[in-house]
Design an enzyme around this catalytic site. Structure first.
Site, PDB file in Angstrom:
ATOM      1  N   HIS A 129      -1.070   0.164  -9.708  1.00  0.00           N
ATOM      2  CA  HIS A 129      -1.697  -0.775  -8.761  1.00  0.00           C
ATOM      3  C   HIS A 129      -2.305  -1.962  -9.519  1.00  0.00           C
ATOM      4  CE1 HIS A 129      -3.679  -1.064  -4.529  1.00  0.00           C
ATOM      5  NE2 HIS A 129      -3.400  -2.253  -5.032  1.00  0.00           N
ATOM      6  N   ARG A 152       0.862  -1.186   0.000  1.00  0.00           N
ATOM      7  CA  ARG A 152       0.000   0.000   0.000  1.00  0.00           C
ATOM      8  C   ARG A 152       0.893   1.227   0.000  1.00  0.00           C
ATOM      9  NH1 ARG A 152      -3.332  -2.867  -1.360  1.00  0.00           N
ATOM     10  NH2 ARG A 152      -5.399  -3.327  -0.499  1.00  0.00           N
ATOM     11  N   GLU A 199      -3.750   7.317  -4.831  1.00  0.00           N
ATOM     12  CA  GLU A 199      -4.089   6.749  -6.153  1.00  0.00           C
ATOM     13  C   GLU A 199      -5.430   7.272  -6.628  1.00  0.00           C
ATOM     14  OE1 GLU A 199      -3.936   2.517  -5.626  1.00  0.00           O
ATOM     15  OE2 GLU A 199      -1.853   2.560  -4.986  1.00  0.00           O
TER      16      GLU A 199
END
Lengths: 332, 332
Positions: free
Chosen positions: B296, B249, B278
């Protein structure tokens, strides 16, 4: 240590053993200072007189030659060097040297053995993950600012479970196999002959191998037998979901056919470090999205270069002190 | 088989068990048809009335909720859903769900367990090889036509022998370790506590780990304890030759500090699949050459999506038939 350095410095260059270099290998450029402490080099590429004349002038004295894989050592070159007794090449591959002529003339040949095998295998795995998971394309996507606009990146393909076909299970092929087993891939191979000590399934030719795997990784040497071995028939057996990774030599693959298959979606993608006509890359490849290209750099790491310098120096020192070569190509 | 399909078709949607979705997870979009054969979905994101009102309207009937990691399931959301008994998230991470509130309210939670672990580990290794061997930069070099003009590509760095520090040795961290051992890397780790069954050297915190390795791979969950755990001190302990790979993360790393270290050469490079904010990526990162960025997408493979669909369906089916969840987050 100080004494040792002084002793090196006391050698006038002309007292050091003489080595011919037609064109400087990368490792020569990177370690020139260290090489010059041990040897005296005849630099054909710096001479203003034509190479043939340069060689003829020095013919009688030249006993050792250092070359890389982009300098062809043909029968014609060898004829000009009647005193030559050893060729040390900064490559693992030997397709640039006329080996039968060397044997006939009693010239020993040393390559860099397995110095590069791990780096080349790492690159093969890196290119493969990149193609399957589209890392290079993902990087482009983020850097172009497309993520906030277009949202999620397209799905990739999982490495685990893929059936890997290794073409040529020498030291590089074995390193590739070792790595990909850790990703839960299944491995099979083709090779000149079945290796009794290896338990991976063996196929007698590339076509049968391709028909039974998802990914072909080319790890063999370029020889008359392997030139264009990965041809239309093999690529077609690999199929529409198939991927080719080549970290060996460009000419093992029929490049025109590979380009056609990639363009027409007859295979899914490719990771290519080598090409038939380097440094030229077919322009069609430059615009395709399903491939990752690198400029024959699978051996280019600082660590390999250091190891290579040591092995080349060691081979030349062994030759000049009448000892066995460290990495001879022929049985001595 | 035909009978089975007919039986599915005979179910009117309103007879199927009801599942609330606030925003559609990727897997819902990819497998909507298959999901719709099994469940009836309340699609909050398609409704024209505000979410809060939508939830209030359906509050009494909603027993199950499907979410992804970008939909916060806060105490406020949970308060609107008094009948909620299960949350199934399409993520491995749980930092978007108020877990203590769930426990208090007797709400079970299921995640996707280790479905993604192999894919995420593959991506970590892919990013790492890419950074060390500059594959993305090499591809750019070839495609820009620089090879014939500028010659050899700069030397990369060898993966073999590197000291890898894994931050968080859960299922992803273990998969990363298994892979990198096959590349002859040495592995050490930090974790909430030392794992008795693991022989890799353990360090009590990220800073000590960083001081003893070349590469940090972030594999832990994002919690209050791990937020900004990779800070200035850790990056400075990693040092100028150090590389950070983050596939966990974004917020585990102090992103501002990471950007500063990369810009000023205080670490050597990074491979980043995740970011603090993000889909926004710090603009400074977009121009740096020593990093590889991906959006991601470490979990985004067709194979993972299929497995994830099956696990999510299985969890929901288990809940509606009063069976144990397949991948419960709390002990049941």
């Amino acid at each position: 240590m100080t004494l040792q350095i002084q002793s090196h410095q006391e050698h006038a260059p002309q007292e050091l053993p003489q080595v011919l270099v037609l064109e400087p290998p990368n490792v020569f450029k990177a370690y020139e200072k260290q090489f010059l402490e041990k040897f005296q080099f005849l630099k054909a590429w710096e001479s203003e007189i034509p190479t043939e004349q340069f060689l003829t002038t020095h013919a009688r004295s030249i006993r050792a030659l250092l070359c890389s894989d982009w300098t062809p050592i043909t029968a014609d070159v060898l004829r000009l060097l009647p005193s030559l007794r050893v060729i040390v090449t900064s490559s693992a591959g030997l397709n640039h040297i006329d080996l039968s002529e060397c044997r006939r003339g009693g010239i020993s040949v040393a390559n860099v053995g397995t110095v590069f095998s791990e780096d080349v295998a790492d690159m093969a795995v890196g290119l493969l993950i990149d193609v399957l998971r589209r890392i290079t394309a993902a990087n482009r996507y983020v850097k172009a600012g497309l993520w906030p606009i277009k949202g999620d990146f397209p799905l990739g393909s999982k490495l685990g479970g893929k059936r890997i076909g290794i073409v040529g299970l020498g030291s590089i092929g074995l390193e590739v196999a070792k790595r990909l087993e850790a990703f839960s891939c299944s491995i099979s191979y083709t090779s000149r002959k079945k290796k009794p000590s290896i338990s991976f399934p063996f196929y007698t030719n590339a076509c049968e191998l391709a028909a039974n795997c998802d990914i072909l990784i080319i790890c063999c040497a370029l020889t008359n037998e392997t030139r264009h071995m990965i041809n239309k028939e093999v690529l077609s057996a690999l199929g529409r979901e198939g991927i080719v990774v080549n970290i060996a030599r460009g000419a093992i693959v029929d490049e025109k056919e590979l380009v056609r298959c990639l363009e027409q979606g007859e295979i899914a993608g490719a990771g290519l470090d080598v090409f038939e006509n380097e440094p030229n890359v077919p322009t069609e490849l430059l615009v395709l999205d399903n491939i990752v290209l690198s400029p024959h750099c699978s051996v280019l790491t600082e660590e390999s270069f250091r190891d290579m310098f040591e092995l080349i120096s060691g081979n030349l020192e062994a030759f000049f002190s009448n000892k066995s070569l460290l990495s001879p190509v022929f049985d001595e």
